[in-house]
Scaffold this motif. Structure first.
Motif, short mmCIF file in Angstrom:
data_model
loop_
_atom_site.label_atom_id
_atom_site.label_comp_id
_atom_site.label_asym_id
_atom_site.label_seq_id
_atom_site.Cartn_x
_atom_site.Cartn_y
_atom_site.Cartn_z
N TYR A 355 0.91 -1.12 0.09
CA TYR A 355 0.07 0.03 0.14
C TYR A 355 0.83 1.15 -0.15
CZ TYR A 355 -3.65 3.46 1.21
OH TYR A 355 -4.61 4.51 1.22
N ASN A 356 0.76 2.05 -1.00
CA ASN A 356 1.66 3.18 -1.20
C ASN A 356 0.92 4.33 -1.83
OD1 ASN A 356 3.74 5.21 -2.03
ND2 ASN A 356 4.64 3.57 -3.34
N SER A 357 0.56 5.24 -1.04
CA SER A 357 -0.39 6.33 -1.32
C SER A 357 0.10 7.61 -0.70
CB SER A 357 -1.86 5.94 -0.82
OG SER A 357 -2.60 7.07 -1.16
N TYR A 358 0.99 8.44 -1.51
CA TYR A 358 1.47 9.61 -0.88
C TYR A 358 0.36 10.81 -1.14
CZ TYR A 358 1.90 11.71 -5.74
OH TYR A 358 2.05 12.49 -6.99
N ILE A 359 0.56 11.87 -0.40
CA ILE A 359 -0.22 13.21 -0.67
C ILE A 359 0.70 14.25 -1.48
CG2 ILE A 359 0.42 13.76 1.60
CD1 ILE A 359 -2.50 15.18 1.58
N ASN A 360 0.26 14.83 -2.29
CA ASN A 360 0.98 15.85 -3.00
C ASN A 360 0.79 17.20 -2.32
OD1 ASN A 360 1.91 17.44 -5.15
ND2 ASN A 360 0.84 17.08 -6.44
N THR A 361 1.82 17.24 -1.39
CA THR A 361 1.78 18.58 -0.55
C THR A 361 3.31 18.78 -0.07
OG1 THR A 361 1.06 19.53 1.61
CG2 THR A 361 1.56 17.43 1.71
N ASP A 362 3.38 20.11 0.25
CA ASP A 362 5.01 20.55 0.46
C ASP A 362 4.81 20.86 1.97
OD1 ASP A 362 3.42 23.03 0.47
OD2 ASP A 362 5.25 23.77 -0.72
N ASN A 363 3.73 20.73 2.62
CA ASN A 363 3.51 21.03 4.11
C ASN A 363 3.61 19.55 5.01
OD1 ASN A 363 1.49 21.24 6.58
ND2 ASN A 363 1.72 23.03 6.06
N ALA A 364 4.82 19.62 5.77
CA ALA A 364 5.16 18.17 6.46
C ALA A 364 4.02 18.05 7.58
CB ALA A 364 6.43 18.81 7.34
N ASN A 365 3.21 18.91 7.90
CA ASN A 365 2.05 18.65 8.93
C ASN A 365 1.01 17.67 8.31
OD1 ASN A 365 2.93 19.49 11.72
ND2 ASN A 365 2.90 21.37 10.85
N THR A 366 0.61 18.54 7.09
CA THR A 366 -0.17 17.77 6.22
C THR A 366 0.07 16.40 5.68
OG1 THR A 366 -1.11 20.10 5.31
CG2 THR A 366 -1.80 18.17 4.20
N MET A 367 1.18 16.27 5.31
CA MET A 367 1.79 14.93 4.94
C MET A 367 1.73 14.08 6.32
SD MET A 367 4.82 12.94 5.43
CE MET A 367 6.20 14.18 5.74
N MET A 368 2.42 14.40 7.44
CA MET A 368 2.22 13.54 8.44
C MET A 368 1.06 13.01 8.89
SD MET A 368 3.66 14.33 12.30
CE MET A 368 2.21 15.30 12.56
N ASN A 369 -0.18 13.91 9.05
CA ASN A 369 -1.55 13.60 9.30
C ASN A 369 -2.04 12.70 8.31
OD1 ASN A 369 -1.43 15.05 11.69
ND2 ASN A 369 -2.19 16.92 10.38
N ASP A 370 -1.81 12.92 7.12
CA ASP A 370 -2.26 11.99 5.99
C ASP A 370 -1.81 10.70 6.30
OD1 ASP A 370 -3.37 11.49 2.98
OD2 ASP A 370 -1.35 10.81 2.88
N GLN A 371 -0.52 10.46 6.29
CA GLN A 371 0.24 9.00 6.33
C GLN A 371 -0.24 8.35 7.60
OE1 GLN A 371 2.22 7.59 3.94
NE2 GLN A 371 0.97 9.15 2.87
N PHE A 372 -0.25 8.96 8.71
CA PHE A 372 -0.53 8.31 9.83
C PHE A 372 -2.30 7.73 9.86
CE2 PHE A 372 3.23 10.17 12.08
CZ PHE A 372 4.08 9.04 11.80
N THR A 373 -2.91 8.58 9.26
CA THR A 373 -4.19 8.43 9.32
C THR A 373 -4.33 6.95 8.26
OG1 THR A 373 -5.22 10.81 9.36
CG2 THR A 373 -6.60 9.10 8.42
N LYS A 374 -3.87 7.15 7.23
CA LYS A 374 -3.73 6.02 6.32
C LYS A 374 -3.27 4.69 7.04
CE LYS A 374 -3.84 8.67 2.06
NZ LYS A 374 -2.76 9.35 0.99
N LEU A 375 -2.21 4.90 7.79
CA LEU A 375 -1.48 3.89 8.71
C LEU A 375 -2.81 3.08 9.57
CD1 LEU A 375 0.80 1.80 9.36
CD2 LEU A 375 1.18 3.91 11.07
N ALA A 376 -3.39 3.85 10.15
CA ALA A 376 -4.23 3.41 11.01
C ALA A 376 -5.60 2.79 10.40
CB ALA A 376 -4.96 4.77 12.14
#
Length: 458
Positions: A355-376
């Motif tokens: 499962y490899n789903s990135y988010i197109n953003t340059d904001n570190a907090n936005t990326m972090m929240n996206d990835q940990f939400t997907k992990l859960a």
């Protein structure tokens, strides 16, 4: 380390030291001292599983002898046999170079004997940016302690106690756009800032512990190379070539000659730049596979056409003391591309489905929240399918115009991975691949080892 020769007007150079305790033991502070440090305060204890974010402030400025800045803090703990172990974290600024380091007082760890000193650095995000360092110590049951500067063959070092785990149960570092440590031809207007994702070639990334590699094969001037391309809204392709497949193969073989490790190469985003930027034909793939047969230790599973590699145990790959190289193919042509090469160590993506789903953003907090939400959402059990934590920031137009490079963005996201991972990971939900730009040291490997130990400390 960060030179302060140009920072004489500042009163302080500050940052954060992330301290991760993934041992079964509570660390007690038994000594602390500092001289000319504006910030050097540590908790009295750090319990098992805790991450402590410590403010560090070096004194600088007019009239300050920066090289005198210094601090020490000692932590001691008792193991299951009441043996006392201690290590000391130290702040130093020799020749005005800021550094945090770990001194192994009575403690020894894999690749770090008692009495050794481990440089942790003080990574900065620009001349006036904040600094960061990380210290990680982990252990599972009767395994060795692992810390920064782990063994080069870190997988082999854990086979004896975690070799029974499947790849779904294991965490490893991964390299995004792994071949892009240099440019070997590009489209007009593309610069290093837009195309370089790594500062070390494949061989360097392997030495630092990366084991999953995003390889994007292209044909350029009739040669197979790695690439980093995208199609703009106008339909025009822009990008660059990186390391040649020939040099990549040579560096892998040099590494596996001395290190019996599992290496996973994921081939995707194939592009023939010689023929109008079209995807590879079946013939192109055949020619690439033929060249890649030069890779030594290609791993052939007992049932290569139907296998789910993620359900195989680590010891089945490298338990015999030999390296194993797996080539996973995401082909636009489809699984039929592999053909007879399925019996030579080449597998369709379904055999190692991540499962490899990135988010197109340059904001570190936005990326972090996206990835940990997907992990859960995706990983609710250690036996769930593989999850890749895409710790990647994407350049915006403003970044490109403002000269914020891919490596600059990676430097912004990097410290957050250490500070935040164990606030979200659980023993049922943790990533299998820590996927980053700029594998520049072995700290992410130490973090992956800590995840592996954490997941088993039930």
């Amino acid at each position: 380390m960060t030179s302060l020769l140009a920072l004489a007007v500042l009163a302080e150079y500050s940052g954060t030291l992330v301290v991760i305790n993934q041992t079964p033991y509570t660390w007690e502070q038994t000594y602390v001292h500092s001289y000319q440090m504006n910030e050097w305060t540590f908790p009295q204890s750090i319990p098992p599983g805790e991450t402590a974010n410590i403010a560090v402030g070096f004194a600088t400025g007019t009239g300050v002898t920066v090289s005198d800045d210094g601090g020490e803090v000692t932590f001691t703990f008792l193991d299951g046999f009441d043996n006392p172990w201690s290590f000391q974290l130290q702040a130093r600024a020799p020749s005005d170079n800021l550094n945090i380091q770990a001194y192994m007082q009575t403690l020894s760890a894999a690749n770090n004997p008692q009495g050794s000193t481990i440089p942790l650095g003080f990574l900065t995000t620009g001349l006036f940016g904040s600094g960061s360092s990380v210290f990680i110590l982990s252990q599972f049951d009767d395994s060795p302690f692992y810390t920064n500067n782990p063994p080069t063959a870190w997988m082999q070092s854990m086979v004896s106690y975690l070799g029974f785990l499947t790849l779904r149960n294991i965490c490893m570092p991964g390299s995004h756009d792994a071949g892009m440590s240099s440019i070997d031809g590009s489209t007009a207007g593309v610069t290093n800032s837009d195309a370089i994702t790594q500062t070390n070639s494949i061989g360097g990334q392997l030495a630092f512990g990366s084991r999953y590699f995003d390889i994007r094969p292209v044909i350029s001037s009739g040669i197979f190379k790695t690439g980093h391309y995208s199609q703009e809204s106008t339909g025009i392709w822009a990008g660059a070539n990186g390391q040649t497949m020939s040099s990549l193969i040579g560096e892998i073989n040099a590494f596996t000659g001395d290190n019996a490790e599992l290496i996973i190469l994921n081939l995707s985003h194939d592009l023939n730049t010689d023929s109008g930027y079209v995807s590879f034909t079946s013939s192109d793939w055949t020619n690439l596979f033929q060249q890649m047969l030069e890779i030594e230790h290609l791993f052939v599973a007992p049932n290569p056409t139907t296998v789910d590699l993620s359900t195989m145990r680590l010891e089945q790959f490298i338990g015999n003391g030999e390296a194993a190289v797996v080539v996973v193919v995401q082909s636009s042509v489809g699984e039929s591309t592999i053909g007879s090469y399925a019996s030579s160590g080449f597998y369709p993506y379904g055999a190692f489905d991540v499962y490899n789903s990135y988010i197109n953003t340059d904001n570190a907090n936005t990326m972090m929240n996206d990835q940990f939400t997907k992990l859960a959402q995706q990983r609710q059990s250690p036996d769930d399918p593989l999850f890749l934590l895409s710790w990647i920031l994407e350049q915006s137009v403003a970044d490109i115009v403002g000269s914020d490079s891919i490596l600059d963005l990676a430097l912004t996201a990097y410290p957050m991975l250490f500070a935040e991972l164990f606030n979200y990971a659980t023993q049922n939900s943790y990533p299998n691949i820590l996927y980053i730009d700029n594998i520049h040291n072995a700290d992410v490997t130490a973090l992956a080892l800590a995840v592996n130990n954490f997941a088993q400390n039930i």
